[in-house]
Scaffold this motif. Sequence first.
Motif, PDB file in Angstrom:
ATOM      1  N   ALA B  98      -3.595  -0.421  -4.577  1.00  0.00           N
ATOM      2  CA  ALA B  98      -3.360  -1.589  -3.851  1.00  0.00           C
ATOM      3  C   ALA B  98      -2.233  -1.599  -2.917  1.00  0.00           C
ATOM      4  CB  ALA B  98      -2.847  -2.749  -4.913  1.00  0.00           C
ATOM      5  N   GLY B  99      -2.811  -1.933  -1.652  1.00  0.00           N
ATOM      6  CA  GLY B  99      -1.637  -2.035  -0.527  1.00  0.00           C
ATOM      7  C   GLY B  99      -0.398  -2.691  -0.970  1.00  0.00           C
ATOM      8  N   GLY B 100       0.727  -1.970  -0.665  1.00  0.00           N
ATOM      9  CA  GLY B 100       1.878  -2.497  -1.025  1.00  0.00           C
ATOM     10  C   GLY B 100       2.467  -1.740  -2.180  1.00  0.00           C
ATOM     11  N   LEU B 101       1.650  -1.203  -2.948  1.00  0.00           N
ATOM     12  CA  LEU B 101       2.142  -0.541  -4.166  1.00  0.00           C
ATOM     13  C   LEU B 101       2.241   1.051  -3.692  1.00  0.00           C
ATOM     14  CD1 LEU B 101       0.757  -2.104  -7.124  1.00  0.00           C
ATOM     15  CD2 LEU B 101       2.854  -2.376  -6.200  1.00  0.00           C
ATOM     16  N   GLY B 102       3.221   1.633  -3.371  1.00  0.00           N
ATOM     17  CA  GLY B 102       3.028   2.998  -2.673  1.00  0.00           C
ATOM     18  C   GLY B 102       2.305   3.336  -1.705  1.00  0.00           C
ATOM     19  N   GLY B 103       2.114   2.223  -0.702  1.00  0.00           N
ATOM     20  CA  GLY B 103       1.494   2.255   0.633  1.00  0.00           C
ATOM     21  C   GLY B 103       0.097   2.582   0.509  1.00  0.00           C
ATOM     22  N   GLY B 104      -0.654   1.937  -0.217  1.00  0.00           N
ATOM     23  CA  GLY B 104      -1.986   2.282  -0.445  1.00  0.00           C
ATOM     24  C   GLY B 104      -2.665   1.962   1.017  1.00  0.00           C
ATOM     25  N   THR B 105      -3.964   2.548   1.450  1.00  0.00           N
ATOM     26  CA  THR B 105      -4.465   2.502   2.725  1.00  0.00           C
ATOM     27  C   THR B 105      -5.692   1.991   2.558  1.00  0.00           C
ATOM     28  OG1 THR B 105      -3.297   4.208   3.570  1.00  0.00           O
ATOM     29  CG2 THR B 105      -5.210   3.514   4.692  1.00  0.00           C
TER      30      THR B 105
END
Lengths: 114, 117
Positions: B98-105
């Motif tokens: 998920a974007g925003g958790l560890g910078g998912g793309t």
Amino acid sequence: GDSVTQMEGPVTLSEEAFLTINCTYTATGYPSLFWYVQYPGEGLQLLLKATKADDKGSNKGFEATYRKETTSFHLEKGSVQVSDSAVYFCALSDRKGAWGKLIFGQGTELSVKP
Amino acid sequence: EPEVTQTPSHQVTQMGQEVILRCVPISNHLYFYWYRQILGQKVEFLVSFYNNEISEKSEIFDDQFSVERPDGSNFTLKIRSTKLEDSAMYFCASSDVAGGLGGGTQYFGPGTRLLVL
């Protein structure tokens, strides 16, 4: 709400010129920041990203630094090529929820002339 | 390299008709998204989907819209009764984190251009 603002286009440059596309954001949390590129007739491709303050994302000669103090993520390239002609989108990832929707700027069209 | 695919690439429909836009996300991804871009405007988030349910939706995603993952590979967007203002490019995206958790793309498909007449 969160938002992204990009410089107006189109931007027209000669080959080998220096490129800067400005991007600023407004966010209540600590977003991840992205640059996507859309070549003519194609979808959005991730160009680079940065997930925390002072991170520098880089790819294919492009780079951008996450500046929390100025809430900016400007895209730069030292020497553009005709093949860089495309629309560039700055985006942030909403961290409020776990699902990270992307919020995009309006896009900046770049045209590079030989 | 794995990629997100979308069909059809173009669709023309009459106002009031139902349309289904199809997407095949990257195979090991778990998070799915639909966005749209009206000509000359920003790319706008419509909906995100995880674990067979909607996780977030925008104001645009009203009762005329629905999403479904009918099998292990496809992800669809249905517009029940199209309006003229639904004319846009619709992008599907998928992410393994998920974007925003560890910078998912999020990886985007090439889009479906929908024209409502």
